[in-house]
Motif scaffolding. Sequence first.
Motif, PDB file in Angstrom:
ATOM      1  N   LEU B  14       0.950  -1.276  -0.011  1.00  0.00           N
ATOM      2  CA  LEU B  14       0.115  -0.053   0.076  1.00  0.00           C
ATOM      3  C   LEU B  14       0.842   1.344  -0.069  1.00  0.00           C
ATOM      4  CD1 LEU B  14      -2.951   1.040   0.074  1.00  0.00           C
ATOM      5  CD2 LEU B  14      -2.709   1.079   2.708  1.00  0.00           C
ATOM      6  N   VAL B  15       2.153   1.469   0.873  1.00  0.00           N
ATOM      7  CA  VAL B  15       2.708   2.437   0.782  1.00  0.00           C
ATOM      8  C   VAL B  15       3.445   2.477  -0.493  1.00  0.00           C
ATOM      9  CG1 VAL B  15       5.025   3.401   1.911  1.00  0.00           C
ATOM     10  CG2 VAL B  15       3.186   2.276   3.242  1.00  0.00           C
ATOM     11  N   GLN B  17       2.433   1.518  -3.572  1.00  0.00           N
ATOM     12  CA  GLN B  17       1.322   1.968  -4.364  1.00  0.00           C
ATOM     13  C   GLN B  17       1.192   3.423  -4.327  1.00  0.00           C
ATOM     14  OE1 GLN B  17      -0.901  -0.133  -6.357  1.00  0.00           O
ATOM     15  NE2 GLN B  17      -2.252   1.938  -6.708  1.00  0.00           N
ATOM     16  N   MET B  18       1.127   4.214  -3.007  1.00  0.00           N
ATOM     17  CA  MET B  18       0.594   5.462  -3.068  1.00  0.00           C
ATOM     18  C   MET B  18       1.907   6.519  -3.252  1.00  0.00           C
ATOM     19  SD  MET B  18      -1.698   5.481   0.404  1.00  0.00           S
ATOM     20  CE  MET B  18      -2.477   7.087   0.179  1.00  0.00           C
ATOM     21  N   ALA B  19       3.080   5.727  -3.235  1.00  0.00           N
ATOM     22  CA  ALA B  19       4.308   6.486  -3.611  1.00  0.00           C
ATOM     23  C   ALA B  19       4.596   6.569  -4.875  1.00  0.00           C
ATOM     24  CB  ALA B  19       5.431   5.802  -2.802  1.00  0.00           C
TER      25      ALA B  19
END
Lengths: 277, 173
Positions: B14-15, B17-19
Motif C-alpha cells: 500500500l505504501v 502503491q501510494m508512493a
Amino acid sequence: MRKSRRTLVLFLALSSAHLLLMSVQVQARSGMPLIQAAAFGVLAGVQRATAGFADGVRSFWSDHVASQGVVAENDVLRQQVIALEGQTQAQAALVGQVHDLERLLNLQESVIPPTLAARVIGGDAAPGALTITIDRGAADGVEPNMAVIGHAGVVGRVINRPTAHAAQVQLLIGHNAGVGAITEQSGAVGPVRGGAGDPPLGMDYVDVLKEVVVGERVLTSGLDGIFPRGYLIGTVVRAIKGSGDYSEIAVHPAVDFSNIQMVLVILARPAGTDGGS
Amino acid sequence: MKVAYALLTVGLALVVQMALARYAVGGRWVFDLVLVGVVYAALYWGPVAAMWAGTLGGLMQDALTGSVIGVGGLAKTVVGFGVGLAGDQFVVARPSVRAAAVALVTVGHRLIIVGLLAVVNQAWNGVPWAAVLMETGLNAAAGFLAFQVTDALPGVILQTRQRRRSSLGRRRW
C-alpha cells in the motif's frame, strides 16, 4: 478437513462483515468518516516520509549527477523571470485600475484570496480513484472543500477532513468531481464534470442557443461556492449542438494531471462553512 | 506468524502503491500493488493469511479513496480465499505461472468491484476494458518481479556467504 472448514467459516465471516459494512453505508447514504480519518491519519505520515525520501534521491540525482546543461537552463530561466516580473507589474497595475473603478462605481471590492503552496506527497491508494495527497493540513489552515489550483489552472478540491499536516485532494478529472464554469467569449454557463472519457472533462446544461466555439477558454464561474471566479479550467475541443435544449461540450483540461508536483490551496473558506466566504 | 507476514506485505504494498501513484496521477498508468500483495500472500502463506491481508488492504484502500468501505475489502478477501485454495491444490511454483495468476486475478478482481459498485450505486457504468488491460499488464509485471526476486534471493545470499567463506579460507591457508 477441519482446517478447510475453518478456512471456509473465516471466509464467510469476513465476507458477511464486508457486506454488513456496505449495507450500513448504503442505508445511511454516507461514508464512514471515522474509519476514513483513521486510515488517512496513519498513512499520511508514511507518505510524507516516502515522498521526502524520493525527493531527496531525486534532488541528489539532479544536483550532483545530472547537472549538465544547468548553466544554459539557468540563463533561460533568468530571462523568463524578467519577462514574468514585467507581466506581474502589468497585472498589478490592472488590478489597481479595477479597484479604482470598483470604488468609483460603488461596487463591492474584489479580493484576491490568499493561497498556500503545497507539495504532492501521494497518489491513488486504489487505481482509478483520482485523488492526491498534499503535505498541508488543518494546522496550515486547510479545510474541506477548499479549491486547489496548479500553475496552469484548476486541479481540484480538498475532500474529507484534513489531518494536521496532510490533506486529500479530489482531482477535477475524477468521476464525481465538478466545478461551476463559464466560457470566456460566448458566456455559456454550466457545470464542468470529470470522468467524461476522452477528453476527461465535459460541460453540461449549456444552452443550445449559445454559440460556443472550439478553442474557447473555460473558466470557473464562482457559482459553486468553492472555486473563485476566473480560474482557467481548460479549452473547448468539441462543441456539438444536439437536437435537445443543450449542447454537448467537451473540454480539454489546462492542467497536465499526469505531472503534478506542486499545487496552491486557495485559503478562502467555501460558502456554507463557518465564517462564510 | 503467517498472518503477520501477510499483513506486513500488504501494508508495504500500500505504501509503495501510494508512493508510485504520485508519479502516475491521471489514470494513464493503472496498477494495484495491494492486489499483487494479496496474491503473493495467498501463494506463500495460504488462504487464511491472504484473506486477512485482503480484508485489511481492501479496507484501507476503500477508506483512503472515499469509496464505499467494504467493496475493495470484499473483492480482495474473495481473491485471497480463491488464490489461497488454488495454491494449496495446484503446484504454482514458477514466477511466470504466478505472474499469469496475478493477471487472471486482476481481471476477476476488477469485475467483482465493478459488479459490487453497480449494485451499491444502482447504476451500471460498464467495464473500463482499456484500464483493466493496463492494470492486468502492470500487475502481472510487478508480480513477476516480486516472485522472481523472492525466489532468487535465498540463492544469491547463499552464494555470497559461500564466496565470503571460501575467500576467508584462502586467507587462512
